[in-house]
Design a protein around this motif. Structure first.
Motif, PDB file in Angstrom:
ATOM      1  N   GLU A  64     -52.858  43.640 -98.939  1.00  0.00           N
ATOM      2  CA  GLU A  64     -51.886  44.439 -98.842  1.00  0.00           C
ATOM      3  C   GLU A  64     -50.788  44.841 -99.308  1.00  0.00           C
ATOM      4  OE1 GLU A  64     -51.665  47.407 -96.427  1.00  0.00           O
ATOM      5  OE2 GLU A  64     -52.102  46.320 -94.418  1.00  0.00           O
ATOM      6  N   ALA A  65     -50.529  44.056-100.642  1.00  0.00           N
ATOM      7  CA  ALA A  65     -49.232  44.311-101.407  1.00  0.00           C
ATOM      8  C   ALA A  65     -50.533  44.273-103.092  1.00  0.00           C
ATOM      9  CB  ALA A  65     -49.006  42.859-101.882  1.00  0.00           C
ATOM     10  N   LEU A  66     -51.702  44.197-103.380  1.00  0.00           N
ATOM     11  CA  LEU A  66     -52.080  43.977-104.471  1.00  0.00           C
ATOM     12  C   LEU A  66     -51.976  45.463-105.105  1.00  0.00           C
ATOM     13  CD1 LEU A  66     -55.809  45.648-104.748  1.00  0.00           C
ATOM     14  CD2 LEU A  66     -55.677  43.651-102.796  1.00  0.00           C
ATOM     15  N   ASP A  67     -52.117  46.760-103.899  1.00  0.00           N
ATOM     16  CA  ASP A  67     -51.786  48.146-104.685  1.00  0.00           C
ATOM     17  C   ASP A  67     -50.740  48.122-105.056  1.00  0.00           C
ATOM     18  OD1 ASP A  67     -51.605  48.431-101.905  1.00  0.00           O
ATOM     19  OD2 ASP A  67     -52.969  49.304-101.851  1.00  0.00           O
ATOM     20  N   LYS A  68     -49.788  47.265-104.489  1.00  0.00           N
ATOM     21  CA  LYS A  68     -48.120  47.498-105.341  1.00  0.00           C
ATOM     22  C   LYS A  68     -47.900  47.216-106.160  1.00  0.00           C
ATOM     23  CE  LYS A  68     -48.245  49.013-100.067  1.00  0.00           C
ATOM     24  NZ  LYS A  68     -49.800  48.458-100.115  1.00  0.00           N
TER      25      LYS A  68
END
Length: 494
Positions: free
Chosen positions: A132-136
């Motif tokens: 969930e964090a990788l595209d942020k």
């Protein structure tokens, strides 16, 4: 109806073990067809013969990872695409909850209640968090001004070597491969020789989730063969390791002897728990017992030293004696079991050696026996020592077993001096109702995580790692991505 020991025994007998090296999307025998046994520590019986990967197999796995990386089949995928596949893998772990839990329970003796409720769900949650964090994660633009555009990109390193221990086989593999894969790297994972089963099944599930061939390779084998080959490999761009301090130092030497790859270490610990007179003593005792007896004490951040104010000594010793004696090692396939065997007979012998040495220097309060069950001698009673001298092995060495050393202090300065009197600095706990004391002493304690009025506080939102000879790597949190990326500047004049 809750599941019973009979249910788990039957389910365990029906399991199918993966036993080859997972390279380039398929299982292969070791290059020379060598194999080694993985043993159920609860029974002493052989579970399976596993491919014994060596340098040639590591070479093949690294080449597979390099080919996948350069093809950009994964690194060139959109962040949303990588996220989708990693989330699918997290769900597959949940779908195969009982199978994955049984694999680790059989391989290392962890109670099934723990692998079902903590280890496998935790691994899935941590994988999901990183996905969930990788595209942020955003790149930067430098404020150059004029007709210049300076872009600062975070780019994947390439092929990441990962070496993990046996105490949390699935969890700690996920801690490292989740951020490494999320940012676009390929990974070669070397699980501990005592616990290869869940890692090999994880690789197969990753392929089912859609991970391209070569992006994740798993090479089981022995440390001095497969582990050394990975550390010395000239085409591995980074190595992440959790394990003993001695082995961590060896990986640093391997990096110097090869290609100067960065090596991220999370190593040993001798973590203290400090209890002051204004603490909730029952809560402190309950957590002190959990902090050393959970997972049979086989935790790098285990609170293995209990430092109590001298006015509390008699009370706290009595409480810990009672809690230790209420725990009995049992069949790890029984959902009621809270304490299983150690990982192996040999490791139990090592822990028993520390206990025997401790009898000569400190007061044995509870436990102290090694127990044999059939062919296994891997069971060790929860053990408590009091009046432990600071120069005793009980106070200084990482025992990695259910052995608690109790010491007393006179005041805050004495408590901090005792707590910091160690080569390690992974974790510490502090028990007090005084907020000022909690904050001021937290600044003085030399550890990577300070838990106040609890033990071993942990979340994917916060970094985990240590100071001093506990290493300097950080797993979990947004900081975990830093280990597996490089900063690249692209400067354009226009």
């Amino acid at each position: 109806m809750s599941r019973t020991v009979e249910h788990f025994t039957t389910a365990a007998a029906a399991l199918s073990f993966r036993t080859g090296c997972w390279i380039d999307g398929r299982f292969l025998p070791a290059h020379d067809n060598a194999r080694f046994e993985t043993i159920n520590p609860a029974t002493g019986e052989v579970l399976a013969d596993i491919a014994r990967g060596k340098a040639a197999d590591i070479d093949l796995a690294v080449a597979s990872g390099r080919k996948a990386f350069r093809s950009r089949v994964w690194s060139g995928m959109t962040p949303a695409g990588r996220k989708t596949i990693l989330l699918r893998l997290a769900q597959l772990l949940r779908d195969h909850l009982e199978e994955m839990a049984l694999l680790d329970t059989l391989d290392v003796g962890k109670p099934i209640a723990d692998t079902l409720s903590i280890d496998v769900p935790g691994a899935a949650d941590i994988l999901q968090w990183h996905a969930e964090a990788l595209d942020k994660i955003y790149d930067e633009i430098a404020p150059t001004g004029g007709r210049d555009l300076a872009m600062i990109r975070k780019v994947p390193l390439g092929v990441i070597g990962v070496v993990v221990p046996w105490n949390f086989p699935l969890d700690l593999a996920i801690w490292k491969i989740a951020p490494a894969l999320a940012v676009g790297n390929s990974v070669v994972l070397k699980p501990a020789e005592q616990s290869p089963l869940s890692a090999l099944r994880l690789a197969e599930l990753a392929a089912e989730a859609g991970l391209p061939e070569g992006v994740l390779n798993v090479v089981p084998g022995l440390g001095h063969e497969a582990g050394q080959a990975l550390g010395l490999h000239q085409d591995v761009d980074c190595l992440a390791f959790t394990g003993s301090t001695e082995t961590g130092k060896r990986f640093l030497r391997y990096a110097g002897e090869s290609n100067l790859k960065p090596v991220w270490l999370e190593t040993g610990g001798k973590s203290p728990s400090l209890v002051f007179p204004d603490a909730d003593l029952e809560a402190a005792a309950e957590k002190a017992a959990w902090g050393i007896f959970f997972n049979q004490g086989q935790i790098c951040s285990a609170n293995s030293r209990l430092l109590v104010h001298e006015s509390l000594a008699e009370d706290m010793i009595a409480r810990l004696k009672s809690k230790a004696e209420a725990l009995a090692p049992g069949n790890p396939l029984d959902p009621a079991t809270l304490l299983g065997p150690m990982v192996s007979n040999e490791h139990a012998d090592r822990v028993a050696g520390f206990i025997q040495s401790g009898r000569e220097h400190a007061h044995l309060v509870a436990g102290g026996s090694q127990i044999s069950v059939g062919r296994s001698r891997a069971y060790v009673q929860p053990t408590v020592f009091a009046n432990v001298p600071s120069d005793c092995l009980l106070a200084r060495e990482e025992i990695f077993g259910p052995v608690l050393a109790i010491q007393t202090f006179k005041d805050e300065d004495h408590a901090v001096a005792l707590a910091n009197d160690t080569v390690y600095g992974l974790a510490a706990s502090l028990w007090t109702r005084d907020l000022g004391r909690a904050l001021s002493l937290s600044e003085r304690l030399e550890a990577g995580t300070i838990s106040v009025n609890t033990v071993d506080a942990l979340s994917p939102m916060t970094p985990f790692g240590g100071l001093k000879q506990s290493g300097y790597g950080r797993d979990l949190s947004l900081h975990s991505f830093d280990k597996y990326t490089a900063l690249k500047t692209i400067w354009v004049k226009y």
